[in-house]
Design a protein around this motif. Structure first.
Motif, PDB file in Angstrom:
ATOM      1  N   SER A  72      59.951  16.439  43.107  1.00 37.58           N
ATOM      2  CA  SER A  72      60.938  15.497  42.582  1.00 37.58           C
ATOM      3  C   SER A  72      60.910  14.192  43.376  1.00 37.58           C
ATOM      4  N   LEU A  73      60.824  14.303  44.704  1.00 33.66           N
ATOM      5  CA  LEU A  73      60.726  13.101  45.535  1.00 33.66           C
ATOM      6  C   LEU A  73      59.460  12.312  45.207  1.00 33.66           C
ATOM      7  N   LEU A 124      68.289  15.394  41.987  1.00 33.68           N
ATOM      8  CA  LEU A 124      66.923  14.929  42.220  1.00 33.68           C
ATOM      9  C   LEU A 124      65.948  15.608  41.256  1.00 33.68           C
ATOM     10  N   LEU A 183      69.949   7.735  40.315  1.00 31.74           N
ATOM     11  CA  LEU A 183      68.776   7.791  41.199  1.00 31.74           C
ATOM     12  C   LEU A 183      67.617   7.003  40.601  1.00 31.74           C
TER      13      LEU A 183
END
Length: 374
Positions: free
Chosen positions: A201-202, A282, A336
């Motif tokens: 996800s990052l 996230l 985000l």
């Protein structure tokens, strides 16, 4: 089985995420310097061999990590006799060989032991559900023979066949689960799974930042992602980018599991709850950025099952509590994406209509479009 959150999200969890960052960075560097790719490939194979000989469970942990982050399995590969051997297949071969040798050693000792002194396990002790394996193997064999007979390109046939061979990895898993503490194994696997999905996800958001700001590094990033079969990064109308990994399927799994865990967040500290909710948001942002309608359909179905579950199980106030938590998480996921897109960077700025992109992607009216027909 009750697991405390601090048994899963701890220093090992953060060290693992950092390690995954280093591995991906090394893979990216190897695109420019093939010697790094070769050294890394054989170093990983050697590490898996040593770990498998010492304790098979640690080798299987590496197998799980690679499956989660590796998409098609070519995060590292080696050119052997004009054939690109992926790190996934190499690790599989090593683990299967070590497991089989361990089984033969056990079988030899078992047969030497007098019948009266033998433990309850029998010769098929490490082959749990062997009849099911045999039935599956029978159908795979028939399909493989038919495929080889009808195929004009045996390399295409093998690329499908070897995917079925990978199911044999379940045998070493059975061996490990029968020779280790189940709770410790599950705790370790959950930590690995959670760290792997968090890194995926990052990485999705990191790629979004690079591509949305049109940084010079995007050309080698794109080439590396495509050549190593790690991701599909596609420029869409309105200047938006679709960032899709095959590994996003694990992100979907985490999000659906997290849905059913929302009501349990009251049982942990606020700090731990915030960490879990952040990971949830996230992961959800990665699914949105994948622009994969297949994943979206899976997410919607998961949501519907969860909704029926909480309505039947909980009182109205707790249902509203869970829905409000989900709404906050969803908003957090969107924020985000917006935040990453709008990170200020001198000389670079994002210029696209994300709303239009998501609207177009959600449109299922074009029956001739490949993904819709599929």
């Amino acid at each position: 089985m009750n697991l405390k959150i601090n048994e899963i999200i701890n220093k090992r969890f953060y060290y693992l995420i950092f390690s995954l960052f280093l591995i991906e960075s090394l893979s990216f560097l190897s695109y420019f310097f093939p010697v790094i790719r070769e050294i890394s490939f054989f170093a990983l194979v050697l590490a898996v061999l040593i770990l498998a000989i010492r304790d098979l469970k640690y080798a299987l942990y590496l197998i799980i990590i690679e499956l989660i982050i590796g998409s098609h399995g070519y995060i590292f590969f080696s050119d052997i006799f004009n054939f690109d051997l992926s790190i996934r297949i190499a690790m599989w071969i090593v683990v299967m060989v070590v497991w089989f040798v361990k089984y033969l050693i056990w079988l030899k000792n078992y047969l030497k032991t007098p019948i009266k002194e033998r433990k309850v396990e029998n010769i098929s002790y490490f082959f749990a559900y062997f009849p099911i394996y045999l039935l599956l193997g029978f159908f795979i064999l028939i399909a493989s023979i038919k495929g080889a007979a009808l195929s004009n390109d045996l390399s295409v046939w093998f690329s499908d066949f070897n995917s079925w061979l990978y199911f044999l990895i379940l045998l070493p898993f059975i061996y490990v689960f029968r020779n280790n503490n189940i709770k410790d194994l599950i705790k370790d696997i959950i930590t690995i799974f959670l760290a792997g999905v968090t890194w995926i996800s990052l990485k999705t958001l990191i790629l979004l930042f690079f591509f949305s700001h049109n940084l010079p590094v995007i050309e080698p990033l794109y080439a590396w992602s495509r050549d190593y079969l790690l991701a599909e990064i596609t420029a869409l109308e309105g200047g938006f980018y679709r960032i899709f990994f095959q590994s996003h399927i694990y992100t979907l799994m985490l999000v659906i599991i997290a849905l059913f865990s929302l009501s349990d967040l009251k049982k942990i500290s606020k700090k731990q709850a915030y960490i879990l909710l952040s990971i949830f948001a996230l992961s959800l942002s990665a699914i949105l950025l994948s622009l994969s309608r297949s994943l979206w359909v899976g997410l919607i179905l998961g949501f519907l099952f969860w909704l029926v579950y909480i309505i039947k199980r909980y009182k109205k106030n707790l249902v509203y509590y869970n829905l409000s938590r989900l709404l906050i998480i969803s908003l957090g996921a969107v924020l985000l994406i917006v935040a990453v897109i709008n990170i200020p960077l001198p000389g670079y700025s994002a210029d696209f209509n994300a709303g239009k992109t998501f609207k177009d992607r959600a449109n299922v009216g074009d029956k001739d479009e490949a993904a819709i027909s599929s």
